[in-house]
Design a protein around this motif. Structure first.
Motif, PDB file in Angstrom:
ATOM      1  N   GLY A 222       0.791  -1.213   0.000  1.00 24.87           N
ATOM      2  CA  GLY A 222       0.000   0.000   0.000  1.00 24.87           C
ATOM      3  C   GLY A 222       0.829   1.271   0.000  1.00 24.87           C
ATOM      4  N   GLY A 223       2.124   1.159   0.296  1.00 22.76           N
ATOM      5  CA  GLY A 223       2.989   2.325   0.280  1.00 22.76           C
ATOM      6  C   GLY A 223       3.135   2.951  -1.092  1.00 22.76           C
ATOM      7  N   ILE A 224       2.841   2.199  -2.145  1.00 21.26           N
ATOM      8  CA  ILE A 224       2.906   2.764  -3.497  1.00 21.26           C
ATOM      9  C   ILE A 224       1.843   3.847  -3.662  1.00 21.26           C
ATOM     10  CG2 ILE A 224       2.626   2.265  -5.951  1.00 21.26           C
ATOM     11  CD1 ILE A 224       5.239   1.237  -4.765  1.00 21.26           C
ATOM     12  N   ALA A 225       0.610   3.546  -3.291  1.00 21.42           N
ATOM     13  CA  ALA A 225      -0.458   4.546  -3.401  1.00 21.42           C
ATOM     14  C   ALA A 225      -0.233   5.696  -2.431  1.00 21.42           C
ATOM     15  CB  ALA A 225      -1.815   3.902  -3.149  1.00 21.42           C
ATOM     16  N   ILE A 226       0.256   5.405  -1.229  1.00 16.14           N
ATOM     17  CA  ILE A 226       0.517   6.458  -0.254  1.00 16.14           C
ATOM     18  C   ILE A 226       1.518   7.466  -0.817  1.00 16.14           C
ATOM     19  CG2 ILE A 226       1.606   6.929   1.978  1.00 16.14           C
ATOM     20  CD1 ILE A 226       0.378   4.247   2.933  1.00 16.14           C
ATOM     21  N   ALA A 227       2.529   6.962  -1.508  1.00 18.48           N
ATOM     22  CA  ALA A 227       3.563   7.830  -2.078  1.00 18.48           C
ATOM     23  C   ALA A 227       3.156   8.428  -3.423  1.00 18.48           C
ATOM     24  CB  ALA A 227       4.857   7.038  -2.242  1.00 18.48           C
ATOM     25  N   GLY A 228       2.012   8.009  -3.961  1.00 18.02           N
ATOM     26  CA  GLY A 228       1.633   8.459  -5.298  1.00 18.02           C
ATOM     27  C   GLY A 228       2.612   7.977  -6.347  1.00 18.02           C
ATOM     28  N   ALA A 229       3.122   6.768  -6.172  1.00 14.83           N
ATOM     29  CA  ALA A 229       4.207   6.263  -7.003  1.00 14.83           C
ATOM     30  C   ALA A 229       3.749   5.226  -8.022  1.00 14.83           C
ATOM     31  CB  ALA A 229       5.299   5.660  -6.106  1.00 14.83           C
ATOM     32  N   LEU A 248      -3.022  -6.954   0.072  1.00 13.23           N
ATOM     33  CA  LEU A 248      -4.410  -6.506  -0.037  1.00 13.23           C
ATOM     34  C   LEU A 248      -4.473  -5.012  -0.349  1.00 13.23           C
ATOM     35  CD1 LEU A 248      -7.446  -7.209   0.317  1.00 13.23           C
ATOM     36  CD2 LEU A 248      -7.184  -6.673   2.752  1.00 13.23           C
ATOM     37  N   LYS A 249      -3.637  -4.204   0.323  1.00 11.64           N
ATOM     38  CA  LYS A 249      -3.631  -2.766   0.069  1.00 11.64           C
ATOM     39  C   LYS A 249      -2.862  -2.392  -1.191  1.00 11.64           C
ATOM     40  CE  LYS A 249      -3.371   0.764   2.498  1.00 11.64           C
ATOM     41  NZ  LYS A 249      -2.634   1.797   3.267  1.00 11.64           N
ATOM     42  N   GLY A 250      -2.063  -3.290  -1.686  1.00 12.34           N
ATOM     43  CA  GLY A 250      -1.295  -3.004  -2.889  1.00 12.34           C
ATOM     44  C   GLY A 250      -2.041  -3.290  -4.182  1.00 12.34           C
TER      45      GLY A 250
END
Length: 564
Positions: A222-229, A248-250
């Motif tokens: 999910g850190g990809i969406a958090i970073a807008g990456a 799940l979040k990814g």
């Protein structure tokens, strides 16, 4: 000068109440929507709302306000705002605040509080929400004077969306919002510095590891969406051609129909995804945190692999699994900076593709009843790229993750870390205010829907065209599945035989509804859902014995998956 001299004549700013300063602070932050429910201690703020540029959305339970703000933030990337009174109003927000904390969602939760003179006296509707929420917020503020309000709000919004995003609480005593203050303009808040890039040597080491690997896997969180990456991730994946799996979040960071994407990993992941991770010699973890639902037994997770860990939060790196190459900083910039030679791994790609075909999900279930995975797959494909799914928690949550088509992570709204039932409909409300032109579908179950079913009234009030797919097996399905498999079929308190007629309930709220129980009627049901202009509920009766497969048993390696 008379006693009635104006502010302009005296050269002073007109006095403003703390409540007016709250509204102006929200406007200054660009807030357009606030989700809330009024009450005594927060009433001065509600008194200041009319005439402002803010649209207040009246939910029917404070928990729904927090869930709606959460979904709004996930879709827009900006902090969602929820508003409640003191005491039970504030405590009803707590589950939604915890949900945002677990899933790193930027949120500003505003609560009323009893007047300062009554704090600590067990006054009516007094509750120490500041103390109660300390473990589940990035920061808490208790306003002690109206003069503090502009600075508090500026700092709260900066904190909520900087670094690792999360919820921030602002508690407002009633006398502070009622009091007047003449203030100079608020200065800009101190914003935490952006994380620095890793050293060039670390980037080159990661490239060398990727080039040397024979069986690498890209593990997306999910850190990809958090970073807008998302764009940088997709470009990196295209450059390297690595087999990829997601948490799940990814889900959606890579479009789920991208070649080389093997699906979700973990407890209910695809066999192809779990086998790839089990067999890899290099795991490139991008924005994931080695959560237990993804890893299964941690000591057996990618046990033969070196690890490159890319994350915006340095605290996550080597927290659960030691990283052989640590890359902390701006996730998008790191992915953009990585340009290894395309690894020569054709045999590995072919093996992963073979496993994906061999263990592909099947949709030819026997019988004439509705097979939920097939329904969800067909519905998501028919809905197209404008789809957003807000999902509740249970078997249906796993079926959505396994079978629905997603082209972006903002389209998959789910309570991942907390696993909060009742998230689906309020999240659908928040998503529709965030993107009014999207096709928003809530997938819920007969257990979850009863947690916040009162929000059907919110749909009706604001004429929100939410499409609700309610999968009804008259069971708490995921609990029943575990009792069947791991508790010797001791079915304890999972039978929901006395469910109401959910279609009739929806119609009582003024919402169009129909019931689906035959597979032959699925195509027509999908069309009806998608062409109806307003809110609509499809009550789907499914087999109560249907389970979610595959499944990693507790305490087992992800390679030891159970099948039907």
């Amino acid at each position: 000068m008379t006693a009635f001299a104006t502010a302009a004549q005296t050269g002073t700013a007109p006095a403003k109440t703390g409540a007016r300063l709250v509204v102006e602070a929200l406007e200054r932050e660009g807030v357009r929507h606030v989700f809330g429910y009024p009450g005594g201690a927060i009433m001065p703020v509600y008194d200041a709302l009319p005439g402002s540029s803010l649209q207040h959305i009246l939910v029917r339970h404070e928990q729904a306000a927090a869930f709606a703000a959460d979904a709004y933030a996930r879709v827009t990337g900006e902090p969602g705002v929820c508003l409640a009174t003191s005491g039970p109003g504030a405590s009803n927000l707590i589950t939604g605040i915890a949900n945002a904390f677990m899933d790193c969602v930027p949120m500003v939760a505003i609560t009323g509080q009893v007047p300062r003179s009554l704090m600590g006296t067990d006054a009516f509707q007094e509750l120490d929400v500041f103390g109660l929420t300390l473990p589940i917020v990035k920061h808490s503020f208790l306003a002690r004077s109206p003069e503090e309000i502009p600075g508090i709000f500026a700092e709260a919004f900066a904190l909520a969306k900087s670094g690792r995003p999360g919820p921030v609480l602002i508690d407002l005593p009633k006398d502070v919002t009622q009091a007047e203050a003449a203030l100079p303009p608020a200065g800009p808040p101190a914003v935490p510095e952006s994380p620095a890039m890793p050293a060039a040597a670390a980037l080159r080491a990661a490239e060398a590891m990727i080039e040397a690997a024979e069986r690498p896997v890209l593990y997306i969180g999910g850190g990809i969406a958090i970073a807008g990456a998302e764009a940088q991730l997709r470009a990196f994946h295209a450059r390297t051609g690595l087999p990829a799996v997601a948490t799940l979040k990814g889900i959606g960071a890579l479009a789920t129909d991208t070649p080389g994407y093997l699906g979700m990993l973990g407890m209910h992941g695809t066999r192809a995804a779990n086998l790839a991770v089990d067999g890899c010699d290099l795991l490139i973890c991008a924005g994931a945190r080695f959560d237990d639902r993804a890893t299964g037994r941690l000591d057996s997770f990618a046990s033969r692999a070196n690890v490159i860990h890319i994350d915006g939060d340095p605290a996550e790196i080597s927290k659960l699994r030691r990283a052989d190459c640590a890359l902390a900083g701006d996730v998008g910039a790191i992915l953009e900076a990585l340009h290894p030679a395309r690894p020569d791994i054709d045999p590995w790609r072919e093996q992963c593709a073979h496993n994906a075909g061999l263990h592909a999900m099947r949709y030819d279930a026997p019988g004439t009843g509705v097979f939920a995975p097939a329904l969800l797959k067909a519905l998501s494909e028919r809905a197209g790229d404008d789809l957003i799914v807000s999902c509740d928690v249970g078997q249906h949550q796993m079926w959505v993750a396994q079978h629905c088509r997603f082209v972006r992570p903002q389209a998959h709204l789910t309570s991942a870390g907390l696993g909060a039932m009742g998230y689906g409909i309020p999240a659908g409300v928040g998503a529709l205010f965030a993107e009014p032109d999207a096709t928003v579908i809530t997938v819920t179950g007969d257990g979850s829907v009863m947690m916040n079913i009162q929000e059907l009234a919110t749909l009706r009030r604001y004429r929100l065209p939410l499409k609700i797919v309610l999968l009804d097996n008259s069971q708490l399905g995921l609990v029943r599945q575990w009792q069947e498999l791991f508790y010797e079929e001791n079915f304890s308190e999972v039978d929901l035989y006395d469910n109401p007629d959910f279609a009739e309930i929806a119609r009582a709220f003024g919402i169009e509804a129909f019931t689906l129980d035959r597979r032959a009627d699925v195509p027509a049901a999908i069309e009806r859902l998608l062409v109806t202009s307003g809110p609509i509920l499809c009550h789907v009766r499914i087999d109560p014995r249907e389970n979610v497969w595959p499944l990693v048993p507790p305490g087992k390696s992800n390679a030891e998956m159970m099948e039907a």
